[in-house]
Every structure is written in C-alpha cells, then in structure tokens.
Design a protein around this motif. Structure first.
Motif, PDB file in Angstrom:
ATOM      1  N   LEU A 119      34.582  21.732 -15.837  1.00  0.00           N
ATOM      2  CA  LEU A 119      35.503  20.434 -15.570  1.00  0.00           C
ATOM      3  C   LEU A 119      36.778  21.042 -16.589  1.00  0.00           C
ATOM      4  CD1 LEU A 119      32.771  17.648 -16.760  1.00  0.00           C
ATOM      5  CD2 LEU A 119      33.843  18.327 -14.393  1.00  0.00           C
ATOM      6  N   ARG A 120      37.884  20.189 -15.936  1.00  0.00           N
ATOM      7  CA  ARG A 120      39.125  20.319 -16.584  1.00  0.00           C
ATOM      8  C   ARG A 120      39.439  18.856 -16.962  1.00  0.00           C
ATOM      9  NH1 ARG A 120      40.393  25.558 -17.233  1.00  0.00           N
ATOM     10  NH2 ARG A 120      40.105  26.685 -15.274  1.00  0.00           N
ATOM     11  N   VAL A 121      40.114  18.517 -18.065  1.00  0.00           N
ATOM     12  CA  VAL A 121      40.554  17.415 -18.534  1.00  0.00           C
ATOM     13  C   VAL A 121      41.423  16.582 -17.879  1.00  0.00           C
ATOM     14  CG1 VAL A 121      41.897  16.260 -20.386  1.00  0.00           C
ATOM     15  CG2 VAL A 121      40.656  18.344 -21.124  1.00  0.00           C
ATOM     16  N   GLN A 122      42.131  17.110 -16.961  1.00  0.00           N
ATOM     17  CA  GLN A 122      42.962  16.024 -15.950  1.00  0.00           C
ATOM     18  C   GLN A 122      42.029  15.824 -14.693  1.00  0.00           C
ATOM     19  OE1 GLN A 122      43.743  19.383 -17.409  1.00  0.00           O
ATOM     20  NE2 GLN A 122      45.985  19.785 -17.168  1.00  0.00           N
ATOM     21  N   ASP A 123      40.923  16.271 -14.392  1.00  0.00           N
ATOM     22  CA  ASP A 123      40.096  16.198 -13.001  1.00  0.00           C
ATOM     23  C   ASP A 123      39.951  14.736 -13.092  1.00  0.00           C
ATOM     24  OD1 ASP A 123      40.045  18.829 -12.846  1.00  0.00           O
ATOM     25  OD2 ASP A 123      37.905  19.034 -13.310  1.00  0.00           O
ATOM     26  N   GLY A 124      40.224  14.084 -11.964  1.00  0.00           N
ATOM     27  CA  GLY A 124      40.089  12.481 -11.762  1.00  0.00           C
ATOM     28  C   GLY A 124      40.942  11.531 -12.259  1.00  0.00           C
ATOM     29  N   MET A 125      41.900  12.086 -13.185  1.00  0.00           N
ATOM     30  CA  MET A 125      42.899  11.097 -13.684  1.00  0.00           C
ATOM     31  C   MET A 125      44.340  11.851 -13.620  1.00  0.00           C
ATOM     32  SD  MET A 125      43.499   8.538 -15.457  1.00  0.00           S
ATOM     33  CE  MET A 125      41.870   8.128 -15.834  1.00  0.00           C
ATOM     34  N   GLY A 126      44.899  11.055 -12.718  1.00  0.00           N
ATOM     35  CA  GLY A 126      46.231  11.490 -12.226  1.00  0.00           C
ATOM     36  C   GLY A 126      47.492  11.599 -13.309  1.00  0.00           C
ATOM     37  N   LEU A 127      47.240  10.454 -14.151  1.00  0.00           N
ATOM     38  CA  LEU A 127      47.935  10.227 -15.268  1.00  0.00           C
ATOM     39  C   LEU A 127      48.058  11.236 -16.370  1.00  0.00           C
ATOM     40  CD1 LEU A 127      47.572   6.247 -15.784  1.00  0.00           C
ATOM     41  CD2 LEU A 127      49.473   7.503 -14.933  1.00  0.00           C
ATOM     42  N   PHE A 138      27.230  17.443 -22.884  1.00  0.00           N
ATOM     43  CA  PHE A 138      28.279  16.403 -23.251  1.00  0.00           C
ATOM     44  C   PHE A 138      29.729  16.709 -22.654  1.00  0.00           C
ATOM     45  CE2 PHE A 138      25.583  17.584 -26.914  1.00  0.00           C
ATOM     46  CZ  PHE A 138      25.477  16.518 -27.669  1.00  0.00           C
ATOM     47  N   ALA A 139      29.738  17.690 -21.637  1.00  0.00           N
ATOM     48  CA  ALA A 139      30.877  17.788 -20.780  1.00  0.00           C
ATOM     49  C   ALA A 139      31.708  16.438 -20.244  1.00  0.00           C
ATOM     50  CB  ALA A 139      30.585  18.805 -19.685  1.00  0.00           C
ATOM     51  N   GLN A 140      31.264  15.751 -19.573  1.00  0.00           N
ATOM     52  CA  GLN A 140      31.741  14.722 -19.005  1.00  0.00           C
ATOM     53  C   GLN A 140      32.064  13.590 -20.097  1.00  0.00           C
ATOM     54  OE1 GLN A 140      29.541  11.920 -16.465  1.00  0.00           O
ATOM     55  NE2 GLN A 140      31.331  11.669 -15.046  1.00  0.00           N
ATOM     56  N   ALA A 141      31.275  13.456 -21.098  1.00  0.00           N
ATOM     57  CA  ALA A 141      31.847  12.487 -21.961  1.00  0.00           C
ATOM     58  C   ALA A 141      33.151  12.919 -22.773  1.00  0.00           C
ATOM     59  CB  ALA A 141      30.463  12.410 -23.190  1.00  0.00           C
ATOM     60  N   ILE A 142      32.974  14.354 -23.037  1.00  0.00           N
ATOM     61  CA  ILE A 142      34.240  15.019 -23.591  1.00  0.00           C
ATOM     62  C   ILE A 142      35.327  14.903 -22.725  1.00  0.00           C
ATOM     63  CG2 ILE A 142      35.366  17.296 -24.567  1.00  0.00           C
ATOM     64  CD1 ILE A 142      32.421  17.985 -25.157  1.00  0.00           C
ATOM     65  N   GLN A 143      35.205  15.221 -21.456  1.00  0.00           N
ATOM     66  CA  GLN A 143      36.403  15.061 -20.550  1.00  0.00           C
ATOM     67  C   GLN A 143      37.058  13.729 -20.464  1.00  0.00           C
ATOM     68  OE1 GLN A 143      35.468  14.346 -16.544  1.00  0.00           O
ATOM     69  NE2 GLN A 143      36.961  15.840 -15.726  1.00  0.00           N
ATOM     70  N   LEU A 144      36.156  12.509 -20.520  1.00  0.00           N
ATOM     71  CA  LEU A 144      36.708  11.152 -20.374  1.00  0.00           C
ATOM     72  C   LEU A 144      37.213  10.724 -21.557  1.00  0.00           C
ATOM     73  CD1 LEU A 144      33.963   9.576 -18.298  1.00  0.00           C
ATOM     74  CD2 LEU A 144      36.151  10.224 -17.301  1.00  0.00           C
ATOM     75  N   GLN A 145      36.530  11.016 -22.869  1.00  0.00           N
ATOM     76  CA  GLN A 145      37.075  10.696 -24.088  1.00  0.00           C
ATOM     77  C   GLN A 145      38.456  11.582 -24.069  1.00  0.00           C
ATOM     78  OE1 GLN A 145      35.470   8.691 -26.608  1.00  0.00           O
ATOM     79  NE2 GLN A 145      37.739   8.711 -26.812  1.00  0.00           N
ATOM     80  N   VAL A 173      34.035  23.594 -23.850  1.00  0.00           N
ATOM     81  CA  VAL A 173      32.895  23.007 -22.991  1.00  0.00           C
ATOM     82  C   VAL A 173      33.794  22.284 -21.588  1.00  0.00           C
ATOM     83  CG1 VAL A 173      31.434  21.018 -22.512  1.00  0.00           C
ATOM     84  CG2 VAL A 173      30.993  22.467 -24.713  1.00  0.00           C
ATOM     85  N   VAL A 174      35.150  21.818 -22.218  1.00  0.00           N
ATOM     86  CA  VAL A 174      35.827  21.254 -21.063  1.00  0.00           C
ATOM     87  C   VAL A 174      37.302  21.828 -21.251  1.00  0.00           C
ATOM     88  CG1 VAL A 174      37.166  19.288 -19.980  1.00  0.00           C
ATOM     89  CG2 VAL A 174      34.662  19.166 -20.808  1.00  0.00           C
ATOM     90  N   GLY A 175      37.809  22.467 -20.567  1.00  0.00           N
ATOM     91  CA  GLY A 175      39.483  23.001 -20.512  1.00  0.00           C
ATOM     92  C   GLY A 175      40.652  22.149 -19.898  1.00  0.00           C
ATOM     93  N   TRP A 176      41.740  22.572 -20.186  1.00  0.00           N
ATOM     94  CA  TRP A 176      42.883  21.955 -19.717  1.00  0.00           C
ATOM     95  C   TRP A 176      43.402  22.904 -18.484  1.00  0.00           C
ATOM     96  CZ3 TRP A 176      45.189  17.675 -21.487  1.00  0.00           C
ATOM     97  CH2 TRP A 176      44.766  17.072 -22.621  1.00  0.00           C
ATOM     98  N   ALA A 177      43.722  22.243 -17.533  1.00  0.00           N
ATOM     99  CA  ALA A 177      44.368  22.842 -16.492  1.00  0.00           C
ATOM    100  C   ALA A 177      46.013  23.179 -16.701  1.00  0.00           C
ATOM    101  CB  ALA A 177      44.092  22.288 -15.110  1.00  0.00           C
ATOM    102  N   ASP A 178      46.367  24.533 -16.228  1.00  0.00           N
ATOM    103  CA  ASP A 178      47.798  24.742 -16.382  1.00  0.00           C
ATOM    104  C   ASP A 178      48.712  23.733 -15.386  1.00  0.00           C
ATOM    105  OD1 ASP A 178      47.892  26.889 -18.123  1.00  0.00           O
ATOM    106  OD2 ASP A 178      47.139  28.267 -16.530  1.00  0.00           O
ATOM    107  N   PHE A 179      49.910  23.549 -15.763  1.00  0.00           N
ATOM    108  CA  PHE A 179      50.916  22.783 -14.922  1.00  0.00           C
ATOM    109  C   PHE A 179      50.926  23.721 -13.600  1.00  0.00           C
ATOM    110  CE2 PHE A 179      55.045  21.105 -13.863  1.00  0.00           C
ATOM    111  CZ  PHE A 179      54.626  19.570 -13.728  1.00  0.00           C
ATOM    112  N   HIS A 180      51.435  23.039 -12.537  1.00  0.00           N
ATOM    113  CA  HIS A 180      51.445  23.822 -11.202  1.00  0.00           C
ATOM    114  C   HIS A 180      52.595  24.413 -11.221  1.00  0.00           C
ATOM    115  CE1 HIS A 180      54.557  20.950 -10.043  1.00  0.00           C
ATOM    116  NE2 HIS A 180      54.148  20.050 -10.489  1.00  0.00           N
TER     117      HIS A 180
END
Length: 399
Positions: A53-61, A315-322, A27-34
């Motif tokens: 949605l990507r896990v890293q979206d909106g969270m630079g850390l 459930f996408a946003q909840a999974i991403q943020l969790q 449902v939510v995936g990881w983005a490759d490193f640049h």
C-alpha cells in the motif's frame, strides 16, 4: 530491545513499546511524485512498503506537490512525510491499545511485594562460596511482561553487594546491579532505575529464556537472613493460625500464576572461573523454602510489542487511512495564502466531514472502520490474559 535492566521511564507501561512504532514505519510507504524533476525521488526509508500500500492510494488529494505547497516556509517535505506517517502509526496503535476489548491497558495485571515481614536475625545463612538466588520462569503467555520494580535483600552487615542477572540463552551475564545495604537486619532495596524487565515475546535472543538473579556468597561481608515461611512453589501456609499469611498467599498466588519463582544455588566447585560467565543450569540445586535473603516488589503487565510487530501487516489499511487523514487535517489548518490552498481546503473538508451529495463516508469514519476490522485472532485465550476474548472487539490470531 537490548539488555534487561531498564529505567521505568525508558519504556511505556502500556501495551506496547516505542520499538513497535519503528517497526511499523515501512508497513505503508509514500509514492514518488510523477515528475521527479519537480519533486526529487524520496529515500527508501519513506517509499518502502511491506504491504504494497502507498499512502496516496485511493486519495487524489494526497499529492506531494499539494503537500509541499501548503507546508510552512522552511519546513522539509521529507521530514514532514516521515513525521506525519509516524504520528499516524502512534494514533492507530493507541486506539487499538485503548480498545475496551483489550486487557491490562495501562494497568498491571498484578503487583505487590512478595514478603511483607522483616526477616529474623535468628535465621542467618552459612556462607559456603555458592552462587545463590532466584530463578524466574515466565509462563508461555503472549505479551506477558514481568518487572522487578525493586529488589530487596536482608543482610547482617552494611555493604554494597553486586547482583548478577543471567539468562539461559546467553553465555555471559546480562547485567549487574549494585545494591546498597544500609540497614543491617532489614530489607534494603534497589531504586526504580534498576528495574528488571522480562518479556515472553522479546525481540532478541532472550525470548523464552529462564532468568537467574543472584549473588556470590564470597562477596558478602556478613550473612543473609533466611525467610522460610514462604514456600516459593506452593505459597504461604493458610492454615497456620496467622491470618496475615492468607493475604500474603493471595498476593503470591496472583503473581506466581504468571511467573514461576524458585530459589536455587550452585556449589562453588561448579562455578565458572570467570564469574561473568553463565553457569551450567544442570548444576542448580533448588530449595523452595530458602529465599537467600531476597524479596521483590514486582508487577506483571501486558505488552504486545513483539506480537504486533510480527503481525504488523494487519495494521496496513488503518495506517494508510490515518496518514491520509493527518495530511488533510494539515490542509484544513493551513494558513498559506495561495491558489492551491483556496482550491484544496474545501475538498479536504468534504473528505473529512463527508459529502451529503455523494453520500461518501467521512475519512475519520473510514479510519474507525479500518481499526475495528483489524483481526489477529487468538485461538486459546484462557492462557493469554493479555489478549481479548474472541467474542468481541479487535481479535487476535497467532500467525
């Protein structure tokens, strides 16, 4: 989900099965490193995102280079990413499952034994080379699960009898169960490893089917004993002068409100040559006062596995943020002595505990809000005991 015979230990007696976790992983995936020369491209099992949605979206850390730098020595980055996302999915589903607005979490809607008395030896059934048994027809209620915890049978002679489970949407037998009859004239029971599970929303060709459990009379060494005090369609007689029937009737009524059970037989002349083939349902003859020796210890549960799979994008946003929170918690607990750790840990703490200066919401609070925002509203909840009332809590809507 496979066949219909399950050990009770093999599936979760809660609101969902582990297959729901598997089906929510993309449902939510990881983005490759640049820079894929520094961190190679991830496999599609990690990068596929059904929601966009990507896990890293909106969270630079949450960066792959930071994660890799803070991992314990020898631990694979890909394994960690898969495990941390799966753990986040489990945490989200568990929180939804334990929400106060949901019915039947961890508890059966109803359970019990249908027949509380021994059968009378004066009521033996004549063997007529029939296939005899009980038909089960589940009510069309979202998330309903019926389990035959143990199957009982009363016969006049000891033997091992093979029971056959058929399904109206399958051409051959679903499964067979060997029931050992040790005590003639009394109920002998299968053990819990032979529990039969029937779902309304099963994710295979069995969904919406009618189930037939029975045996071939030609396999009997002796005879089955009939119990005719129970009418399987109307229940026990509550005005017959025996107060115990009132208790039996109450239990039957609570179970039959979720699943219709009726005894049947198929004449020998109408049976297929191969006994593993399903007979023609039109050849069934029903007799609601003849149990063919059967008794059941059974229960009715709520299980929203397939419903949640069908509506998994909610459930996408909840999974991403969790998942983001799980990564930051890893940063917080890291014992790696590096410049990355020294720079990242204070920032992770700020995200996890809120920032008094910027008034930013703590990440755990945002996770909580995302879970509460899940909306899968169900219009008519009266026919869906496993779904919450639309007036409060998490809401459900069939899509």
């Amino acid at each position: 989900m496979g066949g219909a015979i399950y050990s009770l230990a093999s599936f979760v007696i809660m609101l969902y099965d582990t297959i729901a976790i598997d089906r929510l992983e993309n449902v939510v995936g990881w983005a490759d490193f640049h820079d894929t020369t520094e961190i190679p491209a991830l496999p599609t099992s990690l990068t596929t995102t059904e929601s966009g949605l990507r896990v890293q979206d909106g969270m630079g850390l949450v960066r792959l280079d930071y994660i890799q730098a803070l991992l314990q020595s020898g631990r694979s980055l890909q394994d960690f990413l898969a495990q941390i996302r799966r753990r986040a999915i489990i945490m989200v589903l568990n929180r939804v499952a334990t929400s106060r607005s949901l019915t039947g979490t961890g508890n059966a809607l109803v359970s019990g034994k249908l027949i509380g008395q021994q059968l009378y030896a004066a009521n033996p059934l004549i063997n007529q080379s029939r296939f005899v048994g009980i038909r089960f027809k589940l009510k069309r209620s979202t998330g309903l699960r019926v389990i035959l915890n143990r199957i009982g049978l009363s016969l006049s002679a000891p033997q091992t009898l093979q029971l056959y489970l058929f399904n109206s949407l399958n051409p051959t037998v679903i499964n067979t169960i060997n029931l050992v009859i040790n005590n003639a004239g009394q109920f002998s029971w299968t053990n819990e490893d032979d529990a039969v599970k029937m779902d309304v929303d099963e994710a295979n060709s069995n969904s919406g089917a009618v189930w037939y459990l029975g045996y071939y009379q030609d396999d009997l060494v002796g005879q089955a004993y009939r119990y005719d005090t129970l009418n399987w369609l109307s229940g026990y007689c509550t005005t017959c002068g025996n107060s115990v029937y009132g208790t039996y009737h109450k239990n039957w009524k609570s179970i039959s409100s979720h699943v219709e059970m009726v005894p049947f037989y198929v004449a020998g002349a109408s049976l297929p040559a191969d006994r593993n083939n399903f007979f023609d349902e039109r050849d069934c003859v029903f007799d609601q006062s003849n149990n063919h020796g059967f008794n059941f210890n059974m229960s009715v549960w709520c299980n929203l596995t397939q419903y949640w799979i069908d509506n998994r994008l909610a459930f996408a946003q909840a999974i991403q943020l969790q998942t983001q929170q799980e990564v930051l918690e890893m940063y917080k607990a890291s014992s790696q002595s590096s410049a990355v750790e020294q720079n990242i840990q204070p920032l992770a703490l700020r995200e996890l505990e809120a920032d008094k200066d910027t008034k930013a919401m703590a990440l755990p609070y945002r996770v909580d809000r995302a879970i509460k925002a899940i909306r899968l509203e169900q219009g008519d909840v009266n026919d869906h005991p496993c779904l919450p009332c639309a007036r409060s809590g998490i809401k459900y809507r069939a899509m």
